[in-house]
Design a protein around this motif. Structure first.
Motif, PDB file in Angstrom:
ATOM      1  N   ALA A  23       0.939  -1.318   0.079  1.00  0.00           N
ATOM      2  CA  ALA A  23       0.035   0.180  -0.146  1.00  0.00           C
ATOM      3  C   ALA A  23       0.916   1.194  -0.115  1.00  0.00           C
ATOM      4  O   ALA A  23       1.880   1.240   0.606  1.00  0.00           O
ATOM      5  N   HIS A  24       0.402   2.406  -0.703  1.00  0.00           N
ATOM      6  CA  HIS A  24       1.314   3.579  -0.810  1.00  0.00           C
ATOM      7  C   HIS A  24       0.282   4.365   0.350  1.00  0.00           C
ATOM      8  O   HIS A  24      -0.882   4.584  -0.144  1.00  0.00           O
ATOM      9  N   LEU A  25       0.657   4.849   1.188  1.00  0.00           N
ATOM     10  CA  LEU A  25       0.042   5.702   2.269  1.00  0.00           C
ATOM     11  C   LEU A  25       0.658   7.140   2.050  1.00  0.00           C
ATOM     12  O   LEU A  25       1.686   7.099   2.080  1.00  0.00           O
ATOM     13  N   LYS A  78      -3.984 -10.423   7.030  1.00  0.00           N
ATOM     14  CA  LYS A  78      -4.666 -10.652   8.276  1.00  0.00           C
ATOM     15  C   LYS A  78      -4.922  -9.122   8.849  1.00  0.00           C
ATOM     16  O   LYS A  78      -5.637  -8.873   9.935  1.00  0.00           O
ATOM     17  N   ILE A  79      -4.292  -8.238   8.328  1.00  0.00           N
ATOM     18  CA  ILE A  79      -4.095  -6.705   9.022  1.00  0.00           C
ATOM     19  C   ILE A  79      -5.182  -5.990   8.271  1.00  0.00           C
ATOM     20  O   ILE A  79      -5.202  -5.915   6.939  1.00  0.00           O
ATOM     21  N   ALA A  80      -6.047  -5.415   8.998  1.00  0.00           N
ATOM     22  CA  ALA A  80      -6.974  -4.299   8.324  1.00  0.00           C
ATOM     23  C   ALA A  80      -6.094  -2.988   7.960  1.00  0.00           C
ATOM     24  O   ALA A  80      -5.560  -2.628   9.074  1.00  0.00           O
ATOM     25  N   LEU A  81      -5.965  -2.666   6.777  1.00  0.00           N
ATOM     26  CA  LEU A  81      -5.289  -1.323   6.752  1.00  0.00           C
ATOM     27  C   LEU A  81      -5.400  -0.043   7.183  1.00  0.00           C
ATOM     28  O   LEU A  81      -4.779   0.621   7.740  1.00  0.00           O
ATOM     29  N   SER A  82      -6.799   0.041   7.508  1.00  0.00           N
ATOM     30  CA  SER A  82      -7.387   1.145   8.371  1.00  0.00           C
ATOM     31  C   SER A  82      -6.867   0.919   9.920  1.00  0.00           C
ATOM     32  O   SER A  82      -6.669   2.231  10.407  1.00  0.00           O
ATOM     33  N   LYS A  83      -6.562  -0.162  10.255  1.00  0.00           N
ATOM     34  CA  LYS A  83      -6.118  -0.165  11.639  1.00  0.00           C
ATOM     35  C   LYS A  83      -4.549  -0.071  11.700  1.00  0.00           C
ATOM     36  O   LYS A  83      -4.158   0.722  12.526  1.00  0.00           O
ATOM     37  N   LEU A  84      -4.060  -0.223  10.743  1.00  0.00           N
ATOM     38  CA  LEU A  84      -2.325   0.053  10.729  1.00  0.00           C
ATOM     39  C   LEU A  84      -2.335   1.326  10.236  1.00  0.00           C
ATOM     40  O   LEU A  84      -1.594   1.915  11.015  1.00  0.00           O
ATOM     41  N   VAL A  85      -3.057   2.086   9.510  1.00  0.00           N
ATOM     42  CA  VAL A  85      -3.046   3.549   9.405  1.00  0.00           C
ATOM     43  C   VAL A  85      -3.275   4.186  10.761  1.00  0.00           C
ATOM     44  O   VAL A  85      -2.783   5.060  11.154  1.00  0.00           O
ATOM     45  N   ASN A  86      -4.285   3.756  11.381  1.00  0.00           N
ATOM     46  CA  ASN A  86      -4.752   4.529  12.749  1.00  0.00           C
ATOM     47  C   ASN A  86      -3.706   4.288  13.798  1.00  0.00           C
ATOM     48  O   ASN A  86      -3.258   5.350  14.583  1.00  0.00           O
ATOM     49  N   ALA A 120      -4.785   6.178   0.526  1.00  0.00           N
ATOM     50  CA  ALA A 120      -4.246   4.704   0.559  1.00  0.00           C
ATOM     51  C   ALA A 120      -4.319   4.179  -0.798  1.00  0.00           C
ATOM     52  O   ALA A 120      -5.468   4.291  -1.360  1.00  0.00           O
ATOM     53  N   GLY A 121      -3.436   3.689  -1.419  1.00  0.00           N
ATOM     54  CA  GLY A 121      -3.517   3.231  -2.808  1.00  0.00           C
ATOM     55  C   GLY A 121      -2.774   1.505  -2.942  1.00  0.00           C
ATOM     56  O   GLY A 121      -1.606   1.800  -2.214  1.00  0.00           O
ATOM     57  N   SER A 122      -3.573   1.001  -3.487  1.00  0.00           N
ATOM     58  CA  SER A 122      -2.855  -0.512  -3.568  1.00  0.00           C
ATOM     59  C   SER A 122      -1.607  -0.398  -4.785  1.00  0.00           C
ATOM     60  O   SER A 122      -2.029   0.461  -5.775  1.00  0.00           O
TER      61      SER A 122
END
Length: 142
Positions: A23-25, A78-86, A120-122
């Motif tokens: 992901a590009h954040l 297994k990681i929700a990207l939104s949780k990682l970002v948070n 967030a971009g894949s």
């Protein structure tokens, strides 16, 4: 491993999954205030690298300018990207505000360091057109 698969050192494996997710954040400071200098960006990278490792993810690339940062993260499914970002935004905000109080507080961001929004971009792998063609050309049973 199937002979159709070529070994790729960047492809990660779990018990029941083979994945290659990137992901590009992009995170922007509150009101786009330019608070980052080279030292602060280096510290931000260090903090975000630690957060990624705690999630089982890998920070592949990091850079930024005065008012925003870019990250390339390789993460497991297994990681929700939104949780990682948070977590990335929350932990880095706490550390940076504590360590660079004199630099951040005058910027007038109040008790918030990052803007609530993010990009967030894949990315990675084959272009979408190639994936679409591959799926369209599957041999469906009659």
């Amino acid at each position: 491993m199937s002979p159709r698969w070529e070994p790729n050192p960047h492809t990660r494996r779990g018990n029941h999954v083979v994945h290659h997710l990137h992901a590009h954040l992009v995170f922007v400071t509150k009101y786009r205030h330019e608070v980052f200098d080279n030292e602060m960006l280096a510290r931000c990278e260090e903090i975000m690298r630690d957060v990624c490792e705690s999630f089982g993810a890998e920070l592949r690339e990091f850079d930024g300018e005065g008012d925003h940062v870019h990250l390339l993260v390789h993460y497991p499914p297994k990681i929700a990207l939104s949780k990682l970002v948070n977590s990335l935004k929350g932990v880095s905000s706490r550390y940076l505000r504590a360590e660079y109080t004199g630099r951040i507080d005058p910027a007038g961001t109040g008790s918030v360091f990052w803007s609530p929004s993010y990009f967030a971009g894949s990315c990675g792998g084959a272009p979408l057109s190639s994936v679409k063609d591959y799926i369209e050309n599957q041999k469906r049973p009659a």
